[in-house]
Each structure stands twice: as C-alpha cells, then as structure tokens.
Design a protein around this motif. Structure first.
Motif, mmCIF file in Angstrom:
data_model
loop_
_atom_site.group_PDB
_atom_site.id
_atom_site.type_symbol
_atom_site.label_atom_id
_atom_site.label_comp_id
_atom_site.label_asym_id
_atom_site.label_seq_id
_atom_site.Cartn_x
_atom_site.Cartn_y
_atom_site.Cartn_z
ATOM 1 N N TYR A 148 0.812 -1.217 0.000
ATOM 2 C CA TYR A 148 0.000 0.000 0.000
ATOM 3 C C TYR A 148 0.849 1.273 0.000
ATOM 4 C CZ TYR A 148 -3.877 3.055 1.300
ATOM 5 O OH TYR A 148 -4.801 4.050 1.327
ATOM 6 N N PRO A 149 1.912 1.362 0.831
ATOM 7 C CA PRO A 149 2.723 2.580 0.790
ATOM 8 C C PRO A 149 3.331 2.836 -0.586
ATOM 9 C CG PRO A 149 3.253 1.302 2.740
ATOM 10 C CD PRO A 149 2.355 0.454 1.908
ATOM 11 N N VAL A 150 3.699 1.770 -1.300
ATOM 12 C CA VAL A 150 4.263 1.964 -2.642
ATOM 13 C C VAL A 150 3.193 2.506 -3.581
ATOM 14 C CG1 VAL A 150 5.256 0.773 -4.633
ATOM 15 C CG2 VAL A 150 6.042 0.211 -2.339
ATOM 16 N N ILE A 151 1.987 1.942 -3.504
ATOM 17 C CA ILE A 151 0.898 2.419 -4.370
ATOM 18 C C ILE A 151 0.599 3.878 -4.079
ATOM 19 C CG2 ILE A 151 -1.546 2.146 -4.930
ATOM 20 C CD1 ILE A 151 -1.285 -0.788 -4.268
ATOM 21 N N LYS A 152 0.513 4.202 -2.778
ATOM 22 C CA LYS A 152 0.180 5.579 -2.392
ATOM 23 C C LYS A 152 1.286 6.537 -2.816
ATOM 24 C CE LYS A 152 -3.785 6.011 -0.854
ATOM 25 N NZ LYS A 152 -4.704 7.050 -1.324
ATOM 26 N N ILE A 189 -1.615 10.276 4.076
ATOM 27 C CA ILE A 189 -0.978 8.971 4.262
ATOM 28 C C ILE A 189 0.341 9.100 5.024
ATOM 29 C CG2 ILE A 189 0.139 9.030 1.981
ATOM 30 C CD1 ILE A 189 -1.193 5.885 3.710
ATOM 31 N N PHE A 190 1.051 10.225 4.820
ATOM 32 C CA PHE A 190 2.320 10.419 5.534
ATOM 33 C C PHE A 190 2.057 10.460 7.044
ATOM 34 C CE2 PHE A 190 3.221 11.911 1.295
ATOM 35 C CZ PHE A 190 4.516 11.500 1.071
ATOM 36 N N TYR A 191 1.001 11.211 7.409
ATOM 37 C CA TYR A 191 0.653 11.332 8.823
ATOM 38 C C TYR A 191 0.182 9.987 9.381
ATOM 39 C CZ TYR A 191 -1.931 12.720 12.967
ATOM 40 O OH TYR A 191 -2.411 12.805 14.254
ATOM 41 N N THR A 192 -0.696 9.318 8.600
ATOM 42 C CA THR A 192 -1.237 8.030 9.064
ATOM 43 C C THR A 192 -0.110 7.043 9.341
ATOM 44 O OG1 THR A 192 -3.133 8.419 7.641
ATOM 45 C CG2 THR A 192 -2.879 6.196 8.503
ATOM 46 N N LYS A 226 2.616 3.003 11.671
ATOM 47 C CA LYS A 226 3.767 2.138 11.444
ATOM 48 C C LYS A 226 4.839 2.937 10.721
ATOM 49 C CE LYS A 226 5.678 -2.048 11.065
ATOM 50 N NZ LYS A 226 5.833 -3.072 12.095
ATOM 51 N N ARG A 227 5.807 3.449 11.499
ATOM 52 C CA ARG A 227 6.762 4.394 10.907
ATOM 53 C C ARG A 227 7.669 3.752 9.871
ATOM 54 N NH1 ARG A 227 7.670 7.898 16.387
ATOM 55 N NH2 ARG A 227 5.436 8.204 16.548
ATOM 56 N N LEU A 228 7.957 2.465 10.039
ATOM 57 C CA LEU A 228 8.845 1.798 9.094
ATOM 58 C C LEU A 228 8.288 1.858 7.676
ATOM 59 C CD1 LEU A 228 11.513 0.238 9.166
ATOM 60 C CD2 LEU A 228 10.185 -1.857 9.264
ATOM 61 N N ASP A 229 6.960 1.845 7.556
ATOM 62 C CA ASP A 229 6.333 1.883 6.233
ATOM 63 C C ASP A 229 6.503 3.232 5.550
ATOM 64 O OD1 ASP A 229 5.573 -0.699 6.084
ATOM 65 O OD2 ASP A 229 3.492 -0.400 6.656
ATOM 66 N N LEU A 230 6.958 4.240 6.292
ATOM 67 C CA LEU A 230 7.247 5.529 5.651
ATOM 68 C C LEU A 230 8.427 5.400 4.697
ATOM 69 C CD1 LEU A 230 6.828 8.074 8.565
ATOM 70 C CD2 LEU A 230 5.596 8.092 6.405
ATOM 71 N N VAL A 231 9.311 4.428 4.957
ATOM 72 C CA VAL A 231 10.504 4.273 4.106
ATOM 73 C C VAL A 231 10.116 3.943 2.661
ATOM 74 C CG1 VAL A 231 12.698 3.081 3.825
ATOM 75 C CG2 VAL A 231 11.870 3.630 6.109
ATOM 76 N N PRO A 232 9.365 2.836 2.413
ATOM 77 C CA PRO A 232 8.972 2.601 1.017
ATOM 78 C C PRO A 232 8.120 3.728 0.455
ATOM 79 C CG PRO A 232 7.931 0.984 2.496
ATOM 80 C CD PRO A 232 8.952 1.721 3.293
ATOM 81 N N LEU A 233 7.262 4.317 1.286
ATOM 82 C CA LEU A 233 6.420 5.420 0.802
ATOM 83 C C LEU A 233 7.285 6.556 0.271
ATOM 84 C CD1 LEU A 233 3.558 6.791 0.616
ATOM 85 C CD2 LEU A 233 4.082 7.798 2.822
ATOM 86 N N TYR A 242 1.536 -1.854 7.611
ATOM 87 C CA TYR A 242 0.310 -1.088 7.420
ATOM 88 C C TYR A 242 -0.592 -1.715 6.376
ATOM 89 C CZ TYR A 242 -2.855 2.823 6.781
ATOM 90 O OH TYR A 242 -3.975 3.600 6.695
ATOM 91 N N THR A 243 0.000 -2.242 5.299
ATOM 92 C CA THR A 243 -0.802 -2.875 4.242
ATOM 93 C C THR A 243 -1.593 -4.045 4.810
ATOM 94 O OG1 THR A 243 1.057 -2.346 2.813
ATOM 95 C CG2 THR A 243 -0.667 -3.705 1.882
ATOM 96 N N ALA A 244 -0.948 -4.817 5.691
ATOM 97 C CA ALA A 244 -1.629 -5.966 6.288
ATOM 98 C C ALA A 244 -2.761 -5.490 7.192
ATOM 99 C CB ALA A 244 -0.633 -6.807 7.071
ATOM 100 N N VAL A 245 -2.517 -4.437 7.969
ATOM 101 C CA VAL A 245 -3.569 -3.900 8.841
ATOM 102 C C VAL A 245 -4.755 -3.440 8.002
ATOM 103 C CG1 VAL A 245 -4.143 -2.026 10.420
ATOM 104 C CG2 VAL A 245 -1.966 -3.214 10.647
ATOM 105 N N LEU A 246 -4.444 -2.752 6.906
ATOM 106 C CA LEU A 246 -5.490 -2.255 6.026
ATOM 107 C C LEU A 246 -6.278 -3.417 5.437
ATOM 108 C CD1 LEU A 246 -5.798 0.761 5.346
ATOM 109 C CD2 LEU A 246 -4.896 0.228 3.102
ATOM 110 N N GLY A 247 -5.567 -4.465 5.032
ATOM 111 C CA GLY A 247 -6.226 -5.645 4.479
ATOM 112 C C GLY A 247 -7.155 -6.276 5.497
#
Lengths: 594, 594
Positions: free
Chosen positions: A137-141, A409-412, A417-424, B514-519
C-alpha cells in the motif's frame, strides 16, 4: 450415464461462465437494468470524451488517439469483465507512462499496447495475478501521489499556454517558473475559469443531500438537475470553452491555443506497426522493443494494478466478488484488440468507474452505450474538436488527478507504522525522477524490509555447563543469514576460550538451502581447524535429507539435546582415558575436543 | 589517570590498526618472511604481466591499460588489505564487464574506475558489505560458469585470427562458426600450440608429488625446476610465442596477428576524464554516467564479490580472519587512486591469489615486488610487447578461465536441493544475454524464493464448535500474505454457511505492516457486511499497538481463545433474548452475529 453427462455439461458451462462472465448476467437481464445501464453509460460517455482528448495530449499523441483508445475496453469488458462498475479506457497514469515510453510517436504507443496486451494475457493464463501481492500500500500511495503531482504540474504549462517545456519533472518545474512571464493571458484566464468551474461543480455534487423520497417533487427534480450537471461537468466545461473559442474565431481573432485539426472517422482496423520507417532508416521490431525497455514490464503491471485495485475497491463497496486473473484476461484482450485500432494502452479508470457506480449501473452492459457514444463522436464530432482550447483540457486533467494526491498517508503511517514511511518516501521521491524508478525502488525497498528478518534472524545463544555453547535460530535458515550465524558463533567462541562444544539446535528450521548448507560445512571445517566440535540437533526430516545428500565432512547430528550431551560427554571421557594412556591416535580426525 | 590515558591510547591504536592492517604485521617482519615474499612477488609478477596484456584486449582497450591497472592494487593492498594472499588487479570477469560498460573507450573505463572506487569506499564506510549476503552460491556459480564460457568463447575468434565478430555472445557464436573458413592458419596453429603447452604445464604442476625432505637433492631440484616452469608458464609461453613472431619479422614475413605498438613509459598522474570530446560534440559527466547506467552498480558489487569470495576462501584454507568492510575500503582506494593513473576497474584475482598462496607468501608485502615488476616492464619492455602474437594472449585467457566453469554444480544441486537449480539456471542462461541481466535475474529469483514462505505462510484453519472458524497463521503477517489470508477466510466462510464467528489467532505474529492492517480492516468490513464477526486473539504488544493506532472499525481483541469464546457466547445469548423481545436495536453496528 445421462446423469454423468449432465454433470459434465454443468461443469463445462461453469468453466465457460468463469471465462465469459457475460453469461452470468445476460440471462437475467431486465428492463429496469437496461434503464439504469443506459443512464450510466451515457453519463460515463459524456465524461470519457473530453478526458480522452485530454489524456491523449498528456500522452504526447494527437487527440484522436484518446478516442481510439476509449471504446474497445467498453465492448470487451462487457463480455469478459467480472465487475459491474469498472470501465476500461485511457487514464492519467497510463498516459503519463505512455508519454515516457512511446516518445510521442503513435507507432511506439500502438506497439506498446499490443505487447502489453500479450503480456497481460500471458500473465492471466499463467495465473500471475499474485504478483500484485508484492506491491504494498505505501508503494501504491507513493506512486499515485507523485503521479498526481507530476501530471498536475505537467498541465500547468498548458494551462498557461507555455511552449517547449522539457518532459523531465524537475526541469519542467524549473523552466515553467523561469518562463512564467511568457504566459498567454487568454489561455490562463480560460484555464483558471474552467478549473474554478470544475471544482465548484464537484463541491456542489458532494454537498447534495441524499435523495429522499419524502421530499417534494420540485426539490427532488432540482437535486437531480444539479447532480446531472455536476456529473457531466467535464463535457459541459469543455463545451462551454469550445463555444467561447468558436465565438472568437467567428469574430476573426483567436486568443486561445486550440486543439486543431483532428482527422474525422473511425480508426482503420490494421496490424500494429512491427517496424517503423524513419528518415534515418527503418527501426526493426527488436530495436523498437529495446527502446521501450522497462516500459514493457511497467505498463502491463501498472495497468493490472490500477484495474484490480479499482475493481476490488468497488467490489468491496458494493459487496460482490471479482476474479483478478479474469480481470487480467479482460484487460489483456482489450489491449491486444485495441492495438489493431490504434489504441494506446488502457486500464481501469478510477474517476469514470466512480461515476458509473454512482449513476447506479447494474451490469457491464452500460459500457456498450459508452462505447457507442465514443464511436459516434469519432464519426461526427471531430470537426467540432478543432475549437476546444487546450487550457480547458488541462483543467479537466488537473481536476481528475487532484484527488489522487493523498498527503494524509504520511501522517497516518507516522502514527501507525513508521517503518512503512521508508517505502512510501522512496517511491514518492524517486517517482519525480522517473515514474518507473519510483515503483521499482519502492518494491525493492519493501522487499528488503521483508527480507531483513530472514537475513538477521533472532538467534538464541546460551552457554550450557561452561564448555558448551547452545545456539538456536528462531526461524528458518536461509542463505542471507548464514554469514551472520557464522559470525555469531565465531565471536562467541573467540571471546570464551574455554568453550569446546557447540550445539546447533535446528528445531525451528523448516527448510534450508544449498548456500546455507555450504556455509555450515565451512563453519564445521573452520571449527575443526580450531579443535572445536559442532553438532546438530532437532533436524526436521527434510532438512536432514539435505544435509545427508550434501555429504558434509564431520557432520554429527542427534535427535535432541540430551543425546547430544551424552555423546559429547562420552567422547570427553574417552579422550580423557586415551590421554592417560599416552596415546593420541584415538582422537577422531574431526577433533571433537581441544 | 595515567592508566586511563594509556587505555585510551591503546584503543586508538587498535582502531588505527583495524583500518591500516599493515601496522599489525610490519613490526613483526622478519628476514625469512622477506625471502618468501620476494619469491611469491616475483612469481605473481611473471603471471600478471602477460595476463594484464590479455585482459586489456578482452576489455576492448589498448594493451598498456592492462599494465596501468596492475600495480596500484599491489601497493594499496599492502597497506590496507586484511588477507596475506589476495592480489588485486585486472581479472577476466572484470574485463568482461568493462568491455560491456566502457564501450571500448579508455575514458569511460577510467571514469568507471573512479566511480566504482567512490562507490566501494562509500559502501565500506557505510558498512554495506552485508549486501553480499544476498548473493547466493547458485547465483555466483551460475555467473562464473557463464562468464567462463563467454570469455573462453570470446577468445576463440582471436585464437583463430577472425576479424569483426560482434560482441553479443549469441551473435558471436553464430558468426564465429559462419566465418570459420576465414581462419588465419598461422594464428590458429600458434594459438593451439600455446593452449596445449599451458594445459600440459598445468597438468604437470598438479602431478608433482609434495616436496619431501627425505628425497635426494637431485630429485628435489628437478621438482623445483618443474614447479617453477609450470608456475610461470604464462610468461614462458608468451615469451616463446614472441620469439617465434620476432624470428619471422626478422626474416621479413609476418604470419601472425601481433599486439602492435604499445606506448612506452609509466602512465601520467592526472584527473580522470569527467567529460569527453567526440567528433559529435562534448559528452558531459551526466551523459557519460547515464550511458554506463547499471554498470555503476554491477561493477563495484562484482568487484567486491570477487575480492571477498577469494579472501574468504583463502582465509578459511590458511586459517586466518578477514574483515569484509576493510577489504571494501582497500579495493575502493585502489580503484579511486587507480583512476588517476588510467587504470580500469580491478578486483581480487583468483588465479594469481592461488599462485601467491602456493609460493608461500607471508604478508601482503609480496605485492610490492609484483608492483615494481609491472612498473619495470612498463618502463622498459613495451617495445618488446610489439611482437607478442594475440593468439598467445588468447590462449593465456582461455586457460585462466577454464577452471571457472563448474559443470558439477548442476549435478550437486540436483542431488542436494533441487529448488536451488532455479536461480542457478536463471543466472547461467541470462548471463549469455547480458552478464548484468543474469546476476540481477538470479538475485531476484532467489529473493522471490525467499519471499515465497512470507507471501504464502502456512495457515492453520480449524472449525471449532460448528459455528466458529479458528485461523492461525504460522509465521509473521506481512503485506504479500494478506490477500492470501483474506481468500482463505472468504473461501471457508462461503463454503460453510453455518459459520458465524471467526477467530484470528495472532500468537505467532511478531510484526505487522500497514498494508496488512489495512487488508484486515477491509476483511473486517466485508465480514460485517455479511453479518459475520471477526475477533483477534493472542496479539503481541507491538502488534496490538499498530492495530490500536490504525483505529480499525469494529476491532475486537481478547488475550486468548477462552475469553474470546466466552464473549462471543454471551453476545449470542444476548441477541437471542433480544430477538425474543422482538427488538433488533440491541445488535451492535458491527453485526456480531448473523
């Protein structure tokens, strides 16, 4: 016998139904559905025509190609689609990709459509839809947000009537600001007016209260008028802008940059161009393919991603199921056939799918009406397109992509889950360089984040009875972890000189690869050099088989810790006796003790 | 106080020693070591000079560039290297990569050296040596085997004296066979003779019995002569071929293709070329970088891989430790400084490292002698290089790469772990297309094999008391698995219509994205639509925090199965009572039961 043949027929029909979903809804088709499908098809048609013109310009192709790309999807999806809401056609993101990979040359665009179609069909037949699972999801966003900014900014130059701005985003921003003084006032005024009108109408639509049968007829009719106006706002605004431009043309002056001459009539049905004749000689099929390069992976995958994401979103909202592989086939066929009528690659459009769903479409048959509307405009309206100001089309695109930018999405992610900010962030920022690099980098980074726990598994290290080191990896033991495991053992055995036995507990290791076996074999030899012993315990059958097949030198294994310790103790006492005897020949070559 | 400052000094010295490993061995240097290092250095020097000429030709550069590339590594590694055996310099694989990325243009080769050096230094400083962990053994083997075939076949055309054969492997094979009739007989005869001589000498060396002090002096001396002849076989064969060519030249006819004029003298110390002037205009730094593209990742990584793999192999054989990050720094510095003296990218050479180890080198000081020998040949021997037949150099390369081809690995993997044949074969065959594609494809495939268990985790599904479905993922729950989990739930709940409660046991889930949580949130909503309830049990603290931060609608969790069942039962009876009362307002909005 008769029963069995009946059963067989039933099953065959089930398979055919799965591949031709039209057979599921057509027998149940009713007059009420027709009514709703008709309205929805017309509404989507009034949206797709102006968008098609705008997206063709965004893709860097003559405007008629937008319309050529807009009808095949409607017809094919009607037969093969599994979602009632999805409409296939040109989209902003796909046009952006086409502008990267088709070099503003229709031949490349059409060949890209053909190859994308073939690849999507192959993926559908090979059930490769699961590849989408690896796009998080972070990549898509990150991608859609960056694409919204890129596409939106790309239209600013058209809105202002600026010429000769480079394609690359950073340069585009730079040159647009540098040459803002060259703005054509008429284009800018008209463009901003269209933008305001579109935004206003969209706001109005959102603020209409939900239809309520209790309200008086007049209220309901006015609500319907507002709703209709707002829904077909793209067509209305473009029509208005065209009328303004036409009035100026009649009076003899023309302050706007116009769309210009558009060839009339339907596209001819012909083979896609498998080679191209240029002033510098003929470019072969291989040369064209090589020039498109990564586009041949990015375009089909992004097309699939958009369609499936949209289909899933609406399926979940309207409570039905879709089949990703069937969607892949539908889109593959659309692109494959589309390439014969000069279409550029198409995919599911979020905006038009939403319009379709809101107007209450009941079956994919709504698409037929849309397709016919596009064909009619190609047959009869192209002379009118001459007067459409480019600034109006730019306004249409900006309004279409604006909702794709999601700053929240950045805030969310920061919250959840801060680690997911990296791929985003990686995807978002790399996309400004080149869209495909953004997606590739994002997928790679999320892949690395997934692989990290495999490469650095938690390893439980215990010292046991002073001279035994007990080591237990928490998960599987795969090649990226093996060097880490060896380092762990090395460090502990070097710092604790009295250690002489190492027990590796593989209870949690359910699978092992050849690189890991080789690494353990080297570790075994290294420890033997240093007169330390390494034994394995708790090997699962399939892991043990791999070890035995590899024929490790000095490989000892025991079912559990107790047996291992017993054996090690025996050897210890054995050696003790041997040393008392003054002989050392009894020591095993593998050097069990120091 | 004094003690503390002493301690601090000790620690500082330790750090300096870690970064300048020369400080570890230099204070202990002895006369005996000098003797052995001298012999080893000379022997390696006699190997590197002919190889350097041959590898420069393989890289598509004038022969002097091979020598320019051969001495910097010797000096730098002497100061910074952590392995006594490794020798840095031009290698077959690196030359193959240079021929792909430098387009037979020294400017590109030198810039590639500079940038590779900078990248390797940066990687060393950032401790990115761990990246090598992701290159598995099958990928390395597939790559080296394919490279051996490519390089070996590449030399066949030189051996036969054929001209104008394309670079791409498949085309090369095709054209070499097509034009085999154009073979120059003299080149072919000399080449095959050199090949036979080299192979024969190598076989001789392998069959010499180990030196034994018991044997008579004459035997030992003859063994030494054979060993020396065989070890410096490259130099001898090239010398012989040069003499033959010179004899023909003196008699006035020249049947061989010769190396030709080589500029005399040492390379000048100058900045690497940051732009290039061509007949079509100047190519900027950016343009050059873009043209080299993936080479800027492949060359530094492959260089690192070769060096570390070789260093580790010899460290394990000779029982000492190496530091991969320090090796990275040593190689980075070599390339960085090398680019100022017109070197092309260098790395650890397996063949010469083996020669070094076999001649009994004691410290990296042996490299100094090698370096001086290369400098001397540059200063005085270049006029002699004119007469070296190209076919002789081709024979040197073929013999150097032949041992790199390992056919047994296919059989070994078939025996031990068949799944590992996939990355091996993918790498092997893609390498014939383009080397970099092979490596990238191999790494990707092995990555996918690693990710498979993450994307498709084992999920335990149990039916519990008829109406409850109990679901327990075996490992973590990451984004590639979420669609799979949803499908599993969907299928089970559709096929078993009496199910109404789903319990998701997350005991084994240690992390979630986060993607898993969203799913899961979408699954929750989908099930609510269908009037099914989903509750979570066994959430670990960090996972629970993510769920709470995401604020899932209708999220219910319990510490364990018992509590969850109790709560579900209560709600059931509650609803039962409510239904008896004829009211339905008591149903929670999330719809706990059907």
């Amino acid at each position: 016998m008769a029963e069995r043949s009946h059963e067989c027929r039933e099953r065959c029909y089930g398979i055919i139904q799965k591949r031709l979903p039209v057979l599921k809804w057509l027998p149940k088709y009713s007059l009420q559905w027709l009514q709703l499908d008709l309205v929805a098809g017309l509404t989507v048609g009034l949206t797709v025509v102006p968008q098609a013109l705008a997206y063709a310009a965004l893709a860097g192709l003559p405007v008629q190609y937008g319309l050529y790309s807009s009808f095949m999807g409607c017809f094919v999806y009607c037969l093969l689609g599994t979602s009632k809401d999805v409409t296939l056609g040109p989209t902003a993101i796909m046009s952006l990709l086409v502008s990267s990979y088709a070099f503003h040359d229709p031949s490349y665009a059409i060949l890209l459509t053909f190859l994308s179609g073939c690849i999507q069909l192959a993926m559908g037949l090979l059930h490769l839809g699961f590849l989408l699972d690896f796009i998080s999801y972070p990549v898509i966003k990150g991608f859609t947000s960056a694409a919204a900014v890129t596409i939106g900014f790309n239209q600013v130059k058209t809105l202002l009537g600026l010429q000769n701005i480079p394609r690359q985003f950073i340069l585009q921003v730079y040159y647009t600001f540098c040459r803002i003084g060259e703005t054509r006032v008429a284009d800018a005024v008209l463009g901003l007016f269209c933008l305001t009108a579109l935004t206003g109408l969209q706001q109005m639509k959102e603020s209409i209260p939900k239809a309520n049968r209790m309200e008086p007829l007049s209220v309901r009719i006015s609500q319907l008028v507002v709703w209709t106006t707002a829904t077909v706002r793209n067509a209305l605004v473009v029509l208005f802008a065209g009328l303004v431009a036409y009035s100026f043309q009649v009076t003899g002056s023309q302050p706007f940059t116009l769309t210009g001459v558009t060839p009339q009539g339907l596209p001819s049905f012909q083979l896609p161009p498998f080679s191209e004749v240029t002033p510098n000689g003929t470019i072969s099929f291989g040369g064209m393919v090589q020039k498109m390069g990564a586009g041949l992976a990015v375009v089909p995958l992004m097309g699939l991603l958009e369609t499936v994401a949209i289909a899933k979103a609406f399926a979940s909202q309207n409570n039905y199921q879709i089949d990703p592989n069937q969607e892949l086939l539908a889109m593959g066929f659309t692109n494959f056939l589309g390439s014969f009528i000069s279409s550029f690659p198409v995919t599911g459009s979020f905006g038009r799918t939403a319009v379709n769903a809101q107007t209450g479409v009941c079956t994919p048959a709504g698409g037929l009406i849309t397709g016919v509307l596009v064909l009619l405009s190609l047959a009869f309206l192209t002379s009118v397109f001459f007067y459409i100001p480019k600034a109006a089309l730019a306004a249409v695109i900006i309004c279409a992509v604006a909702p794709m930018f999601d700053a929240r999405i950045f805030y969310t992610l920061w919250q959840v889950k801060r680690l997911d900010l990296v791929p985003l962030c990686v995807t978002f920022f790399f996309c400004f360089w080149e869209v495909q690099y953004g997606i590739i980098a994002g997928v790679l980074v999320s892949g690395i984040l997934l692989l990290y726990p495999i490469a650095r598994p938690r390893i439980k290290v215990l010292e046991h009875e002073q001279e035994t080191l007990f080591i237990q990896p928490a998960g599987g033991l795969y090649f990226p972890a093996i060097e880490f495991l060896r380092d762990t053992v090395r460090k502990r055995t070097q710092s604790e000189s009295r250690l002489c036995n190492i027990i590796l507990d593989c209870t949690h290791v359910s699978s092992i690869d050849y690189t890991a076996v080789l690494g353990l074999s080297e570790l075994l030899q290294e420890l033997q050099h240093r007169k330390l012993s390494l034994v394995f315990i708790g090997l699962q059958t399939q892991v043990l088989q791999v070890f035995l097949a590899a024929g490790l030198e000095g490989f000892h294994h025991f079912p559990n810790l107790k047996d291992a310790e017993k054996s090690l103790e025996e050897e210890l006492s054995h050696v003790g006796e041997a040393l008392l005897d003054g002989s050392d020949s009894i020591l095993p070559t593998s050097g069990i003790i120091q």
